[in-house]
Design a protein around this motif. Structure first.
Motif, PDB file in Angstrom:
ATOM      1  N   ARG A 368      82.504  93.125  46.912  1.00  0.00           N
ATOM      2  CA  ARG A 368      83.528  94.075  47.385  1.00  0.00           C
ATOM      3  C   ARG A 368      84.561  94.410  46.315  1.00  0.00           C
ATOM      4  O   ARG A 368      85.001  95.554  46.203  1.00  0.00           O
ATOM      5  CB  ARG A 368      84.256  93.487  48.607  1.00  0.00           C
ATOM      6  CG  ARG A 368      83.445  93.488  49.887  1.00  0.00           C
ATOM      7  CD  ARG A 368      84.363  93.343  51.097  1.00  0.00           C
ATOM      8  NE  ARG A 368      85.184  92.144  51.019  1.00  0.00           N
ATOM      9  CZ  ARG A 368      84.816  90.948  51.505  1.00  0.00           C
ATOM     10  NH1 ARG A 368      83.640  90.820  52.101  1.00  0.00           N
ATOM     11  NH2 ARG A 368      85.622  89.918  51.422  1.00  0.00           N
ATOM     12  N   ASN A 369      84.934  93.416  45.538  1.00  0.00           N
ATOM     13  CA  ASN A 369      86.106  93.574  44.672  1.00  0.00           C
ATOM     14  C   ASN A 369      85.800  93.708  43.187  1.00  0.00           C
ATOM     15  O   ASN A 369      86.703  93.992  42.394  1.00  0.00           O
ATOM     16  CB  ASN A 369      87.065  92.396  44.870  1.00  0.00           C
ATOM     17  CG  ASN A 369      87.523  92.275  46.308  1.00  0.00           C
ATOM     18  OD1 ASN A 369      87.659  93.288  47.001  1.00  0.00           O
ATOM     19  ND2 ASN A 369      87.748  91.052  46.763  1.00  0.00           N
ATOM     20  N   CYS A 370      84.541  93.466  42.800  1.00  0.00           N
ATOM     21  CA  CYS A 370      84.177  93.548  41.376  1.00  0.00           C
ATOM     22  C   CYS A 370      83.007  94.500  41.170  1.00  0.00           C
ATOM     23  O   CYS A 370      82.248  94.351  40.207  1.00  0.00           O
ATOM     24  CB  CYS A 370      83.832  92.161  40.837  1.00  0.00           C
ATOM     25  SG  CYS A 370      85.136  90.945  41.026  1.00  0.00           S
ATOM     26  N   ALA A 429      92.749  81.630  47.185  1.00  0.00           N
ATOM     27  CA  ALA A 429      92.761  82.827  48.038  1.00  0.00           C
ATOM     28  C   ALA A 429      92.501  84.108  47.246  1.00  0.00           C
ATOM     29  O   ALA A 429      93.359  84.997  47.169  1.00  0.00           O
ATOM     30  CB  ALA A 429      94.091  82.919  48.795  1.00  0.00           C
ATOM     31  N   PRO A 430      91.318  84.238  46.649  1.00  0.00           N
ATOM     32  CA  PRO A 430      91.059  85.433  45.826  1.00  0.00           C
ATOM     33  C   PRO A 430      91.128  86.734  46.607  1.00  0.00           C
ATOM     34  O   PRO A 430      91.396  87.787  46.031  1.00  0.00           O
ATOM     35  CB  PRO A 430      89.639  85.179  45.284  1.00  0.00           C
ATOM     36  CG  PRO A 430      89.041  84.136  46.170  1.00  0.00           C
ATOM     37  CD  PRO A 430      90.177  83.304  46.647  1.00  0.00           C
ATOM     38  N   TRP A 431      90.929  86.690  47.927  1.00  0.00           N
ATOM     39  CA  TRP A 431      91.047  87.906  48.746  1.00  0.00           C
ATOM     40  C   TRP A 431      92.491  88.438  48.714  1.00  0.00           C
ATOM     41  O   TRP A 431      92.696  89.654  48.777  1.00  0.00           O
ATOM     42  CB  TRP A 431      90.609  87.620  50.185  1.00  0.00           C
ATOM     43  CG  TRP A 431      91.214  86.367  50.754  1.00  0.00           C
ATOM     44  CD1 TRP A 431      92.411  86.249  51.400  1.00  0.00           C
ATOM     45  CD2 TRP A 431      90.656  85.053  50.684  1.00  0.00           C
ATOM     46  NE1 TRP A 431      92.641  84.937  51.745  1.00  0.00           N
ATOM     47  CE2 TRP A 431      91.580  84.186  51.329  1.00  0.00           C
ATOM     48  CE3 TRP A 431      89.490  84.518  50.159  1.00  0.00           C
ATOM     49  CZ2 TRP A 431      91.358  82.804  51.448  1.00  0.00           C
ATOM     50  CZ3 TRP A 431      89.261  83.156  50.283  1.00  0.00           C
ATOM     51  CH2 TRP A 431      90.176  82.309  50.916  1.00  0.00           C
ATOM     52  N   GLU A 439      93.419  90.439  37.879  1.00  0.00           N
ATOM     53  CA  GLU A 439      92.807  89.706  36.756  1.00  0.00           C
ATOM     54  C   GLU A 439      92.582  88.244  37.126  1.00  0.00           C
ATOM     55  O   GLU A 439      91.538  87.672  36.825  1.00  0.00           O
ATOM     56  CB  GLU A 439      93.709  89.812  35.520  1.00  0.00           C
ATOM     57  CG  GLU A 439      93.073  89.213  34.280  1.00  0.00           C
ATOM     58  CD  GLU A 439      93.897  89.462  33.033  1.00  0.00           C
ATOM     59  OE1 GLU A 439      93.838  88.609  32.128  1.00  0.00           O
ATOM     60  OE2 GLU A 439      94.589  90.494  32.967  1.00  0.00           O
ATOM     61  N   ARG A 440      93.582  87.667  37.808  1.00  0.00           N
ATOM     62  CA  ARG A 440      93.427  86.276  38.253  1.00  0.00           C
ATOM     63  C   ARG A 440      92.316  86.176  39.303  1.00  0.00           C
ATOM     64  O   ARG A 440      91.555  85.209  39.328  1.00  0.00           O
ATOM     65  CB  ARG A 440      94.761  85.772  38.834  1.00  0.00           C
ATOM     66  CG  ARG A 440      94.712  84.362  39.405  1.00  0.00           C
ATOM     67  CD  ARG A 440      94.341  83.331  38.372  1.00  0.00           C
ATOM     68  NE  ARG A 440      94.106  82.017  38.971  1.00  0.00           N
ATOM     69  CZ  ARG A 440      93.386  81.056  38.429  1.00  0.00           C
ATOM     70  NH1 ARG A 440      92.797  81.240  37.245  1.00  0.00           N
ATOM     71  NH2 ARG A 440      93.221  79.903  39.029  1.00  0.00           N
ATOM     72  N   VAL A 444      89.154  83.611  39.119  1.00  0.00           N
ATOM     73  CA  VAL A 444      88.801  82.669  40.191  1.00  0.00           C
ATOM     74  C   VAL A 444      87.349  82.874  40.626  1.00  0.00           C
ATOM     75  O   VAL A 444      86.583  81.913  40.795  1.00  0.00           O
ATOM     76  CB  VAL A 444      89.770  82.836  41.381  1.00  0.00           C
ATOM     77  CG1 VAL A 444      89.235  82.112  42.627  1.00  0.00           C
ATOM     78  CG2 VAL A 444      91.156  82.325  41.020  1.00  0.00           C
ATOM     79  N   LEU A 445      86.951  84.130  40.808  1.00  0.00           N
ATOM     80  CA  LEU A 445      85.577  84.389  41.247  1.00  0.00           C
ATOM     81  C   LEU A 445      84.568  83.969  40.187  1.00  0.00           C
ATOM     82  O   LEU A 445      83.479  83.465  40.523  1.00  0.00           O
ATOM     83  CB  LEU A 445      85.416  85.870  41.601  1.00  0.00           C
ATOM     84  CG  LEU A 445      86.183  86.327  42.847  1.00  0.00           C
ATOM     85  CD1 LEU A 445      86.018  87.824  43.059  1.00  0.00           C
ATOM     86  CD2 LEU A 445      85.741  85.555  44.087  1.00  0.00           C
ATOM     87  N   ARG A 446      84.915  84.142  38.923  1.00  0.00           N
ATOM     88  CA  ARG A 446      84.000  83.695  37.859  1.00  0.00           C
ATOM     89  C   ARG A 446      83.856  82.173  37.882  1.00  0.00           C
ATOM     90  O   ARG A 446      82.733  81.641  37.746  1.00  0.00           O
ATOM     91  CB  ARG A 446      84.525  84.157  36.498  1.00  0.00           C
ATOM     92  CG  ARG A 446      83.693  83.656  35.314  1.00  0.00           C
ATOM     93  CD  ARG A 446      82.278  84.235  35.353  1.00  0.00           C
ATOM     94  NE  ARG A 446      81.376  83.513  34.481  1.00  0.00           N
ATOM     95  CZ  ARG A 446      80.542  84.090  33.610  1.00  0.00           C
ATOM     96  NH1 ARG A 446      80.508  85.421  33.529  1.00  0.00           N
ATOM     97  NH2 ARG A 446      79.751  83.375  32.869  1.00  0.00           N
TER      98      ARG A 446
END
Length: 511
Positions: A368-370, A429-431, A439-440, A444-446
């Motif tokens: 969704r975000n990347c 909480a990357p959402w 960027e953070r 986190v997702l990586r």
């Protein structure tokens, strides 16, 4: 030169159908074989069926079939079980094959030439169910005058001509073997039992029978057939080309591990090394026995009707969840109890909630975000390096535990990282970071994808199909899924496939 690893299951006796105990041994051996392949070793994994002996002959008669036809049918059933459970064996041996008869005859002649076999007559207590002779001091005398073996099997007094192996001459050498090689028998409780048995004194072993004919003929005296254990144990070297020690497969002897049930440790840790020493053949490195399974607290029994058929179980719940449950539920080497409730609990809590949810949340956020692309590695914070350090340590920890057959501990190490990953995603909480610090969020997702990659890689031996699916979703190429490949980072900006759930929750149908 590539390091080698050889593992065997016991060959399963064809007097009955496969059950969950057989599946457990095969799955455990398969995990160790797959792990060692994953770790870059040249692996040989052997399983198969033991098809001779009086019990098989009687079962064939009861089924109205010739022994060979009966053995063919049941052996095919065991092979089908192995295939259904994704057992990655390199050879499935049958003791009725010509290559095995040749190997048995060759080993017999080697022992005979060494002066270790002589002709006499046997008189003693014999348990047909165990295919084993017992001393009077090992039996339980019942009020009605009957006797039973330590296993509970009834015994009868037998007298017949027999060839004997001079087992009594090997007592001191066997004790010296156990003393010099503390890891030869495991776990410790079985080692102590074997040493105690040998210290009590060994008698010469009857290794032929004349009262039935379904067996390997004794070389030069076909009126005798080999005692079933003298025949069966030879399978481990038959499969490697014996007596042709120039066969390329012979490089896989000695075996690193004979995995057996606890009821047959004595045959593998006393008789087998004595036979091999007498024939001048190198010994296996380790014999390890696991425990037995009860079903809802009761011993498995056809009369009770509680025998669990492993293929039906896998068809209902999935192969990988069954494989996972059997190795997660109890410490390997001890006894365990099977129940549907426990299996469903492990599936829903650990597979669906813990591991499946971590993967689904991570990959859905990336999608969704990347733009569905793997984020590039980003500068790390302390929380990132803490989680990644746990993940990086996982292969080494599991390698040590699997090497000593602590399969349950290896899975617990993996789940520590799974739980740490879930804690990390909740805290970071990357959402929410999508709005405040994109960027953070990507960093986190990586970190989460890199952690999931390690988890999925080390769990491949336990759940090969599910982890292949997870690695696909993480964008890990098929050729980069070995333990040694973990040191190479995945390239950023890789397009990931759409995320899909791997471990659905199991809901029991309404009664």
């Amino acid at each position: 030169m590539t390091e080698r690893y050889t593992i065997t299951t016991p060959i399963y006796y064809v007097n009955g159908s496969p059950h969950i105990g057989h599946a457990y041994t095969s799955i455990a051996a398969d995990v160790m074989a797959r792990w060692n392949r994953l770790d870059g070793r040249d692996v040989f994994f052997l399983t198969g069926t033991d098809e001779h002996g009086q019990k098989v002959e009687q079962a064939a008669i009861a089924a109205g079939l010739p022994p060979q036809e009966f053995a063919d049918r049941v052996s095919a059933d065991f092979r089908a079980m192995a295939d259904a459970l994704h057992i990655s064996y390199d050879d499935f041996i049958r003791t009725t094959e010509p290559r095995h008869l040749e190997a048995c005859a060759a080993l017999w002649r080697r022992m005979q030439e060494a002066g270790q076999i002589y002709l006499g007559a046997y008189e003693g207590w014999y348990a047909l169910r165990d295919e084993s002779f017992y001393g009077e001091d090992e039996l339980t005398l019942h009020p009605d005058g009957s006797r039973t073996a330590p296993s509970g099997a009834p015994v009868e007094w037998v007298r017949e001509p027999s060839y004997f192996f001079r087992l009594s001459e090997w007592q001191d050498r066997l004790l010296a073997l156990y003393e010099a090689n503390p890891d030869f028998i495991g776990p410790p409780a079985r080692r102590n039992e074997v040493i105690s048995f040998v210290r009590q004194g060994l008698k010469d072993l009857s290794i032929s029978r004349t009262s039935f004919s379904w067996g390997v003929p004794v070389p030069g005296d076909p009126a005798h057939v080999m005692y079933v254990w003298c025949d069966a144990l030879v399978n481990y070297i038959t499969a490697l080309g014996y007596p042709d020690t120039g066969n390329p497969l012979w490089r896989h002897w000695p075996a690193d591990l004979h995995l057996v049930g606890k009821e047959i440790v004595r045959f593998h840790a006393v008789f087998w090394p004595a036979f091999l020493m007498a024939a001048g053949i190198e010994l296996p490195k380790r014999v390890y026995s696991h425990g037995w399974w009860t079903i809802d607290g009761e011993k498995m029994s056809k009369s009770i009707g509680n025998v669990v058929e492993p293929r039906a179980l896998a068809a209902e719940f999935g192969v990988d969840p069954v494989r996972y449950f059997l190795l997660r539920e109890v410490p390997f080497g001890g006894d365990g109890d099977f129940s549907r409730r426990a299996l469903i609990g492990r599936m829903n809590i650990e597979l669906a909630n813990d591991l499946g949810n971590l993967a689904q949340r991570t990959l859905s956020l990336v999608a969704r975000n990347c733009e569905g692309r793997l984020p590039e590695p980003q500068p790390r914070q302390e929380s990132d390096t803490t989680l990644l350090a746990q993940a990086d340590a996982l292969p080494g920890l599991m390698r040590e535990q699997i090497a000593r057959q602590a399969l349950h501990e290896a899975l617990e190490e993996a789940w520590r990282v799974v739980r740490a990953g879930n804690g990390y995603i909740d805290r970071q909480a990357p959402w929410a970071l999508k709005r405040t610090d994109p960027e953070r969020m990507r960093a986190v997702l990586r970190v989460l994808v890199d952690t999931m990659r390690v988890i999925a890689t080390v769990l491949q031996p336990f759940m090969p199909t599910s982890m292949a699916s997870m690695l696909n979703q993480l964008g890990v190429p098929a050729g980069l899924r070995q333990l040694g490949d973990l040191s190479a980072p995945l390239p950023g900006n890789t397009v990931l496939p759409p995320p899909a759930g791997i471990f659905p929750r199991h809901v029991e149908p309404a009664a």
